[in-house]
Scaffold this motif. Structure first.
Motif: not given
Ligand code: NDP
Ligand code: PMR
Length: 398
Positions: A9-10, A268-269, A178-181, A315-317
């Protein structure tokens, strides 16, 4: 596999699912704790014989280079007899998870006063109370590792207390899978490496002088590492893999202008966290090479086991957080409770048999400690030196 579903899902990790298929296929026939385990066993025959002589109950089933025999609580070891006073241990990030469990384990012995160096004062106070620590066994002090100013302030405040410093445990960490930025520390470094590595790098360099001054019989500095930063293990081969490259991103400031990754690549976090753990393990070895002989301080790192229930995964899903603990408990068998992991780290703090410097400790399934092998990159002395020099510049020590 269920965890793969969560993992898939990531968005940033979908490309790696095929590779993981291969990993899961090999799960059944692999010793899941570490690839380097069998190597350790091969090089370990002499030490096993020695252990057998020293301890008749030692069986060949125990896979350990160093089997820890913790002395009974009422029997002081020679090391403990030398001192009358309590030891003082600073633990960063002691407001939850491993740090809190270690603080509790040390406080319970009655032989330690723990300085809980935390960014959230109230949370730390509540946490200490919630695990039943007595007031006289701990002090909460403010430390935000995502600010170098806060690190310096902490060191000043600590010195003002006029307490000796006997052990420093660099434990705090953030993980942003999961951070995109990227996000950044007060001084503008990518947050995971900035907090987990650079904040601790400055803290450990500044507090080394205080450790040197301590008259405690065994002075130690411990930097928590991890299996996922070691590519000689199955866990370390789950993408994205740690890789510091030639440190070009770090050298250019890790501020997002050129890159926010140590190797200069795309953000990439999950990789940033694993890279930070490699930095932690390299720093421990560089400290050992530079200072162990001169100061007598023991430098160590460790992988305490997979503590799948801690706040690290906040912070994970949600699906990951649901499936990760049973996956580690029943499939990889790498799971340890926070309490058990705290006891392990407490051993590295105070057990006389874990006093060797320059070691990366791990535990086998019988909870016996052994000196583990680091990956090629995490034991690369040249890289450690370069990391040291670049980090010194970034934190203003050079
Ligand atoms: P937790 O999230 O439970 O604990 C991390 C701690 O670090 C918290 O107390 C947190 O504070 C603190 N922290 C985060 N950012 C900062 C900051 N800027 N300044 C000061 N403190 C900060 O995770 P764990 O207990 O799992 O992690 C502890 C260590 O164990 C880490 O080094 C991690 O890499 C390592 N580790 C964990 C494994 C696991 O399976 N969980 C496996 C291997 C290693 P707050 O409470 O305010 O958020
Ligand atoms: Mg991993 C022996 C097998 C093993 C162990 C001990 C861990 C520990 N992990 C193992 C295997 C696998 N993991 C496999 C086969 C997969 C693919 C399904 C897998 C996946 C996975 C993910 C998605 N594992 C993870 C994640 C995380 O997000 C965690 C991470 O990498 O954080 C950086 C993690 C972890 N696995 C571990 C440990 C200890 C972690 C926590 C990370 C750490 O603190 O280093």
């Amino acid at each position: 596999m269920a965890l793969q579903a969560a993992y898939s899902l990531l968005p940033s990790t979908t490309a790696s699912i095929h590779k993981e298929g291969r990993f899961s296929a090999s799960l059944k026939e692999t010793n899941l704790t570490s690839f380097s385990f069998s190597n350790n066993l091969r090089s370990d025959k002499i030490s096993i014989k020695k252990q057998r002589r020293q301890n008749p109950q030692f069986s060949t089933g125990i896979r350990a280079q160093t089997v820890t025999a913790t002395p009974p609580a009422n029997e002081a070891s020679p090391e403990q007899k030398k001192t009358q006073r309590k030891g003082t241990a600073v633990i960063t990030g002691a407001s939850s998870g491993l740090g809190l469990a270690t603080a509790k384990a040390l406080a319970d012995t009655g032989k330690w006063h723990v300085i809980m160096a935390c960014r959230n004062f109230l949370k730390a106070e509540k946490a200490a109370k919630s695990v039943g620590m007595s007031k006289e066994d701990y002090t909460v002090m403010h430390l935000d590792l995502a600010s170098l100013e806060s690190v310096k302030q902490f060191v000043d405040n600590y010195r003002r207390t006029e307490r000796p410093l006997d052990v420093l445990v660099c434990n705090a960490a953030v993980y942003q899978p999961t951070a995109k930025e990227p996000s950044f520390t007060a001084e503008g470094f990518e947050l995971s490496v900035g907090t987990n590595h650079l904040g601790h790098f400055l803290l450990s360099r500044l507090l080394l002088d205080d450790l040197k001054k301590s008259d405690y019989p065994s002075k130690r500095m411990i930097i928590v590492g991890s299996i996922t930063g070691n590519t000689n293990t199955l866990a370390g081969n789950v993408p994205p893999k740690a890789n510091l490259g030639d440190l070009r991103g770090l050298a250019s400031g890790l501020n997002g202008q050129n890159s926010s990754m140590i190797d200069g690549g795309e953000y990439d976090g999950a990789k940033a966290y694993k890279d930070s753990k490699v930095c932690n393990m390299l720093t421990m070895q560089e400290l050992h090479r530079r200072y162990h002989e001169e100061t007598g301080v023991t430098f160590a790192s460790l992988y305490p086991g997979c503590i799948a229930t801690t706040g690290l995964f906040r912070e994970h899903i949600p699906l990951f957080r649901l499936l990760f603990p049973p996956f580690q408990k029943y499939i990889t068998k790498g799971y340890v409770s926070e309490e058990e992991a705290g006891k392990r780290l407490a051993q590295v703090v105070s057990d006389p048999s874990l006093g060797k410097s320059g070691v990366y400790w791990s535990w086998n399934n019988n909870s016996s400690s052994f000196e583990n092998q680091l990956s090629k990159e995490a034991s690369d002395a040249e890289k450690a030196k370069k990391l040291w020099e670049v980090s010194e510049k970034l934190v203003g020590l050079a």
